[in-house]
Design an enzyme around this catalytic site. Sequence first.
Site, PDB file in Angstrom:
ATOM      1  N   ASP A 172       0.848  -1.189   0.000  1.00 28.45           N
ATOM      2  CA  ASP A 172       0.000   0.000   0.000  1.00 28.45           C
ATOM      3  C   ASP A 172       0.888   1.245   0.000  1.00 28.45           C
ATOM      4  O   ASP A 172       1.897   1.307   0.696  1.00 28.45           O
ATOM      5  CB  ASP A 172      -0.925  -0.011   1.227  1.00 28.45           C
ATOM      6  CG  ASP A 172      -2.087   0.956   1.078  1.00 28.45           C
ATOM      7  OD1 ASP A 172      -3.236   0.488   0.983  1.00 28.45           O
ATOM      8  OD2 ASP A 172      -1.850   2.187   1.063  1.00 28.45           O
ATOM      9  N   GLY A 206     -15.913   2.493   3.531  1.00 27.83           N
ATOM     10  CA  GLY A 206     -14.568   3.072   3.491  1.00 27.83           C
ATOM     11  C   GLY A 206     -13.803   2.771   2.219  1.00 27.83           C
ATOM     12  O   GLY A 206     -12.604   3.025   2.142  1.00 27.83           O
ATOM     13  N   SER A 265     -12.267   3.358  -1.256  1.00 27.03           N
ATOM     14  CA  SER A 265     -11.910   4.539  -2.045  1.00 27.03           C
ATOM     15  C   SER A 265     -11.431   4.164  -3.447  1.00 27.03           C
ATOM     16  O   SER A 265     -11.475   5.000  -4.349  1.00 27.03           O
ATOM     17  CB  SER A 265     -10.836   5.363  -1.325  1.00 27.03           C
ATOM     18  OG  SER A 265      -9.655   4.605  -1.160  1.00 27.03           O
ATOM     19  N   HIS A 314     -10.222  -5.393  -3.406  1.00 25.96           N
ATOM     20  CA  HIS A 314      -8.901  -5.645  -2.831  1.00 25.96           C
ATOM     21  C   HIS A 314      -9.039  -6.052  -1.373  1.00 25.96           C
ATOM     22  O   HIS A 314      -9.922  -5.572  -0.662  1.00 25.96           O
ATOM     23  CB  HIS A 314      -7.984  -4.418  -2.939  1.00 25.96           C
ATOM     24  CG  HIS A 314      -8.586  -3.133  -2.465  1.00 25.96           C
ATOM     25  ND1 HIS A 314      -9.507  -2.431  -3.202  1.00 25.96           N
ATOM     26  CD2 HIS A 314      -8.406  -2.434  -1.321  1.00 25.96           C
ATOM     27  CE1 HIS A 314      -9.868  -1.348  -2.527  1.00 25.96           C
ATOM     28  NE2 HIS A 314      -9.220  -1.320  -1.388  1.00 25.96           N
ATOM     29  N   LEU A 315      -8.149  -6.931  -0.953  1.00 28.08           N
ATOM     30  CA  LEU A 315      -7.992  -7.252   0.460  1.00 28.08           C
ATOM     31  C   LEU A 315      -6.828  -6.433   0.985  1.00 28.08           C
ATOM     32  O   LEU A 315      -5.779  -6.356   0.332  1.00 28.08           O
ATOM     33  CB  LEU A 315      -7.678  -8.740   0.657  1.00 28.08           C
ATOM     34  CG  LEU A 315      -8.693  -9.767   0.157  1.00 28.08           C
ATOM     35  CD1 LEU A 315      -8.190 -11.176   0.475  1.00 28.08           C
ATOM     36  CD2 LEU A 315     -10.065  -9.528   0.770  1.00 28.08           C
ATOM     37  N   HIS A 316      -7.018  -5.838   2.155  1.00 25.70           N
ATOM     38  CA  HIS A 316      -5.904  -5.241   2.882  1.00 25.70           C
ATOM     39  C   HIS A 316      -5.350  -6.317   3.811  1.00 25.70           C
ATOM     40  O   HIS A 316      -6.111  -6.923   4.578  1.00 25.70           O
ATOM     41  CB  HIS A 316      -6.371  -4.084   3.767  1.00 25.70           C
ATOM     42  CG  HIS A 316      -6.909  -2.893   3.041  1.00 25.70           C
ATOM     43  ND1 HIS A 316      -6.184  -1.736   2.849  1.00 25.70           N
ATOM     44  CD2 HIS A 316      -8.122  -2.658   2.478  1.00 25.70           C
ATOM     45  CE1 HIS A 316      -6.928  -0.847   2.213  1.00 25.70           C
ATOM     46  NE2 HIS A 316      -8.115  -1.377   1.974  1.00 25.70           N
TER      47      HIS A 316
HETATM   48  P1  AMP Z   1      -9.804   1.358   0.183  1.00 24.94           P
HETATM   49  O1  AMP Z   1      -9.989   2.678   0.872  1.00 24.94           O
HETATM   50  O2  AMP Z   1     -10.203   0.174   0.986  1.00 24.94           O
HETATM   51  O3  AMP Z   1     -10.422   1.386  -1.202  1.00 24.94           O
HETATM   52  O4  AMP Z   1      -8.251   1.195   0.009  1.00 24.94           O
HETATM   53  C1  AMP Z   1      -7.525   1.715  -1.063  1.00 24.94           C
HETATM   54  C2  AMP Z   1      -6.077   1.648  -0.697  1.00 24.94           C
HETATM   55  O5  AMP Z   1      -5.327   1.799  -1.875  1.00 24.94           O
HETATM   56  C3  AMP Z   1      -5.619   2.738   0.275  1.00 24.94           C
HETATM   57  O6  AMP Z   1      -5.075   2.120   1.433  1.00 24.94           O
HETATM   58  C4  AMP Z   1      -4.568   3.496  -0.526  1.00 24.94           C
HETATM   59  O7  AMP Z   1      -3.485   3.927   0.274  1.00 24.94           O
HETATM   60  C5  AMP Z   1      -4.137   2.482  -1.551  1.00 24.94           C
HETATM   61  N1  AMP Z   1      -3.624   2.984  -2.812  1.00 24.94           N
HETATM   62  C6  AMP Z   1      -4.202   3.906  -3.614  1.00 24.94           C
HETATM   63  N2  AMP Z   1      -3.459   4.092  -4.726  1.00 24.94           N
HETATM   64  C7  AMP Z   1      -2.391   3.265  -4.612  1.00 24.94           C
HETATM   65  C8  AMP Z   1      -1.262   2.992  -5.431  1.00 24.94           C
HETATM   66  N3  AMP Z   1      -1.068   3.610  -6.606  1.00 24.94           N
HETATM   67  N4  AMP Z   1      -0.365   2.071  -5.002  1.00 24.94           N
HETATM   68  C9  AMP Z   1      -0.540   1.439  -3.817  1.00 24.94           C
HETATM   69  N5  AMP Z   1      -1.596   1.655  -3.008  1.00 24.94           N
HETATM   70  C10 AMP Z   1      -2.494   2.555  -3.389  1.00 24.94           C
END
Ligand code: AMP
Length: 115
Positions: A31, A94, A96, A101-103
């Site tokens: 991330d 939450g 964005s 995707h899985l965190h």
């Molecule tokens: P979510 O809010 O669950 O959709 O998580 C999106 C995640 O993507 C956030 O933790 C961001 O920091 C991460 N993110 C956004 N753009 C990128 C990128 N280009 N490379 C790596 N992580 C990213």
Amino acid sequence: MSSSCIFCRIGSGEIQATIVLRDDEIVAFRDLSPQAPTHLLIIPTRHVASLDRAEPGDAALLGKMLLVARDLARKEGIAADGYRVVTNSGPAGGQSVFHLHLHLIGGRPMAWPPG
Ligand code: AMP
């Protein structure tokens, strides 16, 4: 693939990311804004907008994503202490980036419930 989707573009290699795993269906990368010492994102290379948009035919893919998260937690050395795997779905969840995707988050203690 959606050319306007940043995770599709990372999956295709068009946009750079710190890739930790790639196979024919899944890519995992660090991330950009890590919330813990280990913070990886695990995505399908095929565009699925969110968990809410997944179909019954995606069941094997979803299961594989979870096992990839488990394997990466072991590889990152965070499995023994414990870690969190979460997917945010929709704005109130939450989310964005609207590509499933899985965190995988670990390397520090975490509280529950989340804010
Ligand atoms: P979510 O809010 O669950 O959709 O998580 C999106 C995640 O993507 C956030 O933790 C961001 O920091 C991460 N993110 C956004 N753009 C990128 C990128 N280009 N490379 C790596 N992580 C990213």
